[in-house]
Design an enzyme around this catalytic site. Structure first.
Site, PDB file in Angstrom:
ATOM      1  CB  CYS A  70      -7.433  -3.252  -3.206  1.00  0.00           C
ATOM      2  SG  CYS A  70      -7.705  -4.440  -1.925  1.00  0.00           S
ATOM      3  CB  CYS A 181      -5.045 -11.187  -3.644  1.00  0.00           C
ATOM      4  SG  CYS A 181      -4.175 -10.105  -2.503  1.00  0.00           S
TER       5      CYS A 181
END
Ligand code: DGL
Length: 226
Positions: A70, A181
């Protein structure tokens, strides 16, 4: 070797798939904190706390390497984990490899689409400018993409509507767009399509942090003697 990947949600699958392509022989496991996603709406302290709790659990299960797939977790927790909480363990993130790819690619001005928390941190700019302070990094936050993707909506008109709003903030003559992302590669077709609709030309180079991290991982393994 066993690698544990951690992501706030579905984007972790994208990153792990990139690593599986490069290293089919390595055992890989993904953990997602779907109950607390999206991280991008949370404060830096919350993101750091949630990430530390997950890494503790992963290490308890004998990971040789933990990869924070992440971007948002990497930005807020990686340095802290490496230098203060799990010193001496192998904990890697995904933000440095793409920053190196930007420099190696000879780009002068790049734009990043990322979560609100990532953009707030200004860390992406720092990561790139530590390597080359002449590169201009512009960041646009896309707060509502992850909640939709987590809900399983990846090609619906809602995604296109949001992309029209977010991508319209870019400059049409950018050299490269970083998908900042892990969830965004899941909607890269829509990103390309809306770009064409807005600017009447093909999207510039897309940089995917998961792909860059997977490509750099072999060098890391060799350095560590794996
Ligand atoms: N997967 C995360 C990232 O790469 C963000 C998703 C979220 O907001 O939880 O930044």
């Amino acid at each position: 070797m066993r690698i544990w990947f951690f992501d706030s949600g579905l984007g972790g699958q994208v990153v792990m798939a990139e690593f599986q392509k490069e290293f089919p022989e390595i055992e890989m496991i993904l953990e997602m904190d779907s109950a607390n996603a999206p991280y991008g709406h949370r404060s830096g302290d919350e993101i750091r706390m949630l990430t530390i709790a997950w890494v503790e659990r992963l290490h308890a299960r004998w990971a040789d390497v933990v990869i924070l797939a992440c971007n948002t977790a990497s930005v807020y927790a990686l340095r802290h984990l490496q230098t203060e909480v799990f010193v001496g363990y192998h904990i890697l993130g995904v933000t440095v490899p793409w920053a190196e790819a930007v420099v190696d690619g000879g780009y002068h001005r790049i734009w990043v689409l990322a979560t609100d928390a990532t953009v707030r941190s200004r860390m992406y700019r720092e990561r790139v400018n530590i390597l080359d302070d002449s590169i201009i990094v512009e960041e646009i936050s896309a707060p509502w993409l992850v909640p939709l993707i987590e809900a399983g909506i990846i090609s619906w008109p809602e995604i296109d509507t949001l992309l029209r709003e977010y991508l319209a903030q870019f400059s049409p003559d950018i050299e490269a767009l970083v998908l900042g992302c892990t969830h965004y590669p899941l909607i890269s077709d829509s990103i390309e399509h809306i770009w064409m609709e807005l600017y009447d030309k093909k999207i510039p180079d897309l940089i995917d942090p998961g792909e860059e991290a997977a490509m750099k991982f072999r060098g890391w393994m060799e350095k560590k003697g794996y």
